[in-house]
Design a protein around this motif. Structure first.
Motif, mmCIF file in Angstrom:
data_model
loop_
_atom_site.group_PDB
_atom_site.id
_atom_site.type_symbol
_atom_site.label_atom_id
_atom_site.label_comp_id
_atom_site.label_asym_id
_atom_site.label_seq_id
_atom_site.Cartn_x
_atom_site.Cartn_y
_atom_site.Cartn_z
ATOM 1 N N LYS A 321 0.833 -1.206 0.000
ATOM 2 C CA LYS A 321 0.000 0.000 0.000
ATOM 3 C C LYS A 321 0.865 1.253 0.000
ATOM 4 C CE LYS A 321 -3.820 2.288 0.059
ATOM 5 N NZ LYS A 321 -4.679 2.278 -1.148
ATOM 6 N N LEU A 322 1.945 1.235 0.791
ATOM 7 C CA LEU A 322 2.846 2.391 0.816
ATOM 8 C C LEU A 322 3.559 2.562 -0.525
ATOM 9 C CD1 LEU A 322 4.534 2.547 4.344
ATOM 10 C CD2 LEU A 322 3.310 4.381 3.170
ATOM 11 N N LEU A 323 3.928 1.457 -1.163
ATOM 12 C CA LEU A 323 4.539 1.552 -2.491
ATOM 13 C C LEU A 323 3.541 2.116 -3.502
ATOM 14 C CD1 LEU A 323 6.602 -1.764 -2.659
ATOM 15 C CD2 LEU A 323 7.524 0.562 -2.786
ATOM 16 N N GLU A 324 2.276 1.709 -3.378
ATOM 17 C CA GLU A 324 1.239 2.256 -4.271
ATOM 18 C C GLU A 324 1.107 3.765 -4.068
ATOM 19 O OE1 GLU A 324 -3.580 2.059 -5.015
ATOM 20 O OE2 GLU A 324 -2.651 0.716 -3.556
ATOM 21 N N ILE A 325 1.128 4.196 -2.809
ATOM 22 C CA ILE A 325 1.042 5.632 -2.523
ATOM 23 C C ILE A 325 2.269 6.354 -3.066
ATOM 24 C CG2 ILE A 325 1.049 7.339 -0.656
ATOM 25 C CD1 ILE A 325 -0.620 5.355 0.984
ATOM 26 N N ALA A 326 3.450 5.724 -2.899
ATOM 27 C CA ALA A 326 4.688 6.340 -3.410
ATOM 28 C C ALA A 326 4.642 6.486 -4.922
ATOM 29 C CB ALA A 326 5.891 5.504 -2.995
ATOM 30 N N SER A 327 3.999 5.522 -5.602
ATOM 31 C CA SER A 327 3.948 5.567 -7.067
ATOM 32 C C SER A 327 3.061 6.692 -7.591
ATOM 33 C CB SER A 327 3.447 4.225 -7.614
ATOM 34 O OG SER A 327 2.059 4.069 -7.361
ATOM 35 N N SER A 328 2.304 7.334 -6.701
ATOM 36 C CA SER A 328 1.425 8.419 -7.148
ATOM 37 C C SER A 328 2.168 9.740 -7.290
ATOM 38 C CB SER A 328 0.262 8.592 -6.160
ATOM 39 O OG SER A 328 0.733 9.032 -4.898
ATOM 40 N N CYS A 329 3.445 9.792 -6.892
ATOM 41 C CA CYS A 329 4.239 11.007 -7.121
ATOM 42 C C CYS A 329 5.373 10.675 -8.087
ATOM 43 C CB CYS A 329 4.788 11.575 -5.804
ATOM 44 S SG CYS A 329 6.067 10.596 -5.001
ATOM 45 N N ARG A 330 5.841 11.657 -8.800
ATOM 46 C CA ARG A 330 6.843 11.426 -9.854
ATOM 47 C C ARG A 330 8.111 10.776 -9.305
ATOM 48 N NH1 ARG A 330 11.083 14.092 -11.104
ATOM 49 N NH2 ARG A 330 10.483 15.905 -9.850
ATOM 50 N N GLU A 331 8.597 11.299 -8.160
ATOM 51 C CA GLU A 331 9.837 10.756 -7.588
ATOM 52 C C GLU A 331 9.668 9.278 -7.219
ATOM 53 O OE1 GLU A 331 9.629 15.079 -5.998
ATOM 54 O OE2 GLU A 331 8.248 13.454 -6.536
ATOM 55 N N GLY A 332 8.501 8.948 -6.688
ATOM 56 C CA GLY A 332 8.237 7.564 -6.310
ATOM 57 C C GLY A 332 8.197 6.634 -7.510
ATOM 58 N N ARG A 333 7.512 7.070 -8.574
ATOM 59 C CA ARG A 333 7.447 6.252 -9.799
ATOM 60 C C ARG A 333 8.843 6.029 -10.359
ATOM 61 N NH1 ARG A 333 2.930 9.432 -10.765
ATOM 62 N NH2 ARG A 333 4.087 10.846 -12.128
ATOM 63 N N ASP A 334 9.650 7.084 -10.405
ATOM 64 C CA ASP A 334 11.002 6.957 -10.948
ATOM 65 C C ASP A 334 11.830 5.963 -10.146
ATOM 66 O OD1 ASP A 334 10.384 8.778 -12.885
ATOM 67 O OD2 ASP A 334 11.368 10.491 -11.911
ATOM 68 N N ASP A 335 11.702 6.035 -8.804
ATOM 69 C CA ASP A 335 12.482 5.133 -7.952
ATOM 70 C C ASP A 335 12.037 3.684 -8.117
ATOM 71 O OD1 ASP A 335 14.003 7.165 -6.955
ATOM 72 O OD2 ASP A 335 13.578 6.758 -4.845
ATOM 73 N N ILE A 336 10.736 3.453 -8.210
ATOM 74 C CA ILE A 336 10.229 2.083 -8.351
ATOM 75 C C ILE A 336 10.606 1.520 -9.722
ATOM 76 C CG2 ILE A 336 8.160 0.641 -8.455
ATOM 77 C CD1 ILE A 336 6.841 2.597 -6.470
#
Length: 435
Positions: A321-336
């Protein structure tokens, strides 16, 4: 006077409500409650004008000797064989009446902290230890303590926000642990999910919880760090944005750094992992905070946690769930998308943990492949036998939402698959973003 020990049952009415010791010189207030003279005199000398047991205002502070009770205590004392002095009863041997007397003593001592030059911190420390152990003995014991939570919690929460206790981590840990006991077991919550009645008269702005929690996270032992994070999460749960805005806790980059450090250094400690995940989940509800978690290494830490082979299903779901939330911002998507281990760990949770974990994993893959159109993730999924998993999932009893996302993923992955398994598979789906 013979003091009570583990082998002597002391009649409840022989004990002073303040000291919990057998009274040597019982005196009564105008309210009818009897105390040991030394204990009640110290209470009155501290400037208090109430009866400690009933909290009634005292029209007169006259102390009337209770001669009848004094004689009864004397007769009882002489009938009890003399034994060496012992420590207080163990938590297992505490009766409900004894626990309630200790709670009363604790309440009195907490109220006296601000009105006396010599607060009884040793007694507070001891009584907190006894009550924490008492609570751990069972549900009935927890009810005894939580029934008094409305009186004790405001006093303890106020202490937990004072910097003076940073000089005594041992006492601070017990204060926080006892707050957590009450907060976890209180059920009187209003329709908005908050229980403001639990904190009457507390102005959160007066206390520096951010400094307290950060210092605990930086310098405390693992048990204190876990307790401090649980305390903050429970406070946010009950007070919502009011607590998050206190000292701007949720906007402090250092707080995210320390939470991620606890998550990484938890050494497979499920309590540390759960406490970190719970608090992070509450803090990143606000979109502006998600990049803060990512910038301090959130994706890498969550990937490490997700890769643990013994991670429980509930914790797996929280990490996803936290990874899903992180993927909602550009920095998070790039890191994943740039973390091959993260994508593979997400894919491994499909059909392996629980229905909820499967849906979260598929949602993440759909978000990265279909919504964001990242070809790196699509290639990784194809190379890691992701297509076969998605086809298998389609044949299972999955939800319509998952089925539709799987169809979209197969469309996207078709161009990356060289096998024949997709050559005859066609899906005509239109999809709405699932979050």
């Amino acid at each position: 006077m013979v003091r009570d020990d583990l082998h002597t049952t002391v009649p409840t009415y022989f004990r002073c409500p303040i000291s919990l010791e057998v009274m040597e010189s019982p005196v009564s207030l105008c309210t009818g409650v009897t105390y040991d003279r030394g204990s009640i005199q110290r209470w009155l000398d501290a400037g208090n004008n109430t009866c400690p047991a009933t909290m009634q205002q005292l029209p007169t502070k006259e102390l009337v000797p209770n001669h009848t009770l004094h004689r009864l205590i004397k007769i009882w004392s002489e009938s009890v064989p003399t034994r060496p002095d012992k420590s207080a009863p163990s938590p297992q041997s505490l009766s409900r009446d004894q626990a309630e007397q200790i709670i009363l003593q604790l309440e009195i001592d907490l109220k006296m902290i601000h009105s006396t030059p010599f607060p009884r911190f040793y007694t507070i420390d001891h009584n907190l230890s006894v009550l924490i152990s008492f609570v751990n003995e069972g549900c009935d014991n927890r009810k005894v303590v939580t029934d008094a939570g409305g009186r004790l919690l405001p006093l303890l929460v106020s202490l937990a926000g004072k910097k003076q206790f940073l000089n005594d981590f041992c006492l601070l840990e017990k204060i926080i642990l006892f707050c957590n006991v009450i907060l976890k077991n209180r059920v009187k919550i209003d329709s908005e999910g908050r229980d403001n009645a639990m904190f009457p008269g507390i102005e959160l702005g007066k206390y520096d919880y951010k400094t307290i929690i950060l210092t605990c996270l930086k310098q405390g032992r693992l048990e204190l760090r876990i307790a401090a994070v649980e305390f903050l999460e429970l406070m946010v749960k009950h007070l919502g944005s009011q607590m998050q805005q206190s000292s701007l806790i949720s906007e402090d980059d250092e707080m995210y750094f320390e939470l991620i450090r606890l998550l990484v250094s938890s050494n497979r400690n499920s309590d540390a992992l759960e406490a970190s995940l719970n608090l992070l989940s509450r803090m990143v509800v606000f979109k502006k905070n998600r990049s803060k978690m990512v910038r301090v290494g959130g994706v890498k830490a969550l990937t490490k946690a997700l890769s643990e082979p013994e991670l429980s299903p509930p914790l797996t779901e929280k990490v996803l769930k936290l990874l899903e939330i992180a993927s909602s911002c550009r920095e998070g998507r790039d890191d994943i998308c740039g973390n091959e281990l993260c994508v593979q760990a997400i894919l491994k949770k499909v059909l392996k943990v629980s229905d909820a974990a499967t849906e979260l994993a598929v949602t993440l893959l759909w978000s990265l492949c279909c919504f964001s159109g990242d070809k790196r993730v699509a290639a990784l999924v194809t190379e890691s036998s992701g297509v076969a998993k998605i086809l298998l999932l389609l044949q299972s009893n999955c939800s319509p939402n998952v089925r539709q996302m799987c169809g979209d993923l197969l469309k996207m992955l078709r161009v990356n698959s060289k096998g024949s398994c997709l050559s005859c598979y066609d899906t005509k789906t239109c999809h709405i973003m699932p979050f």
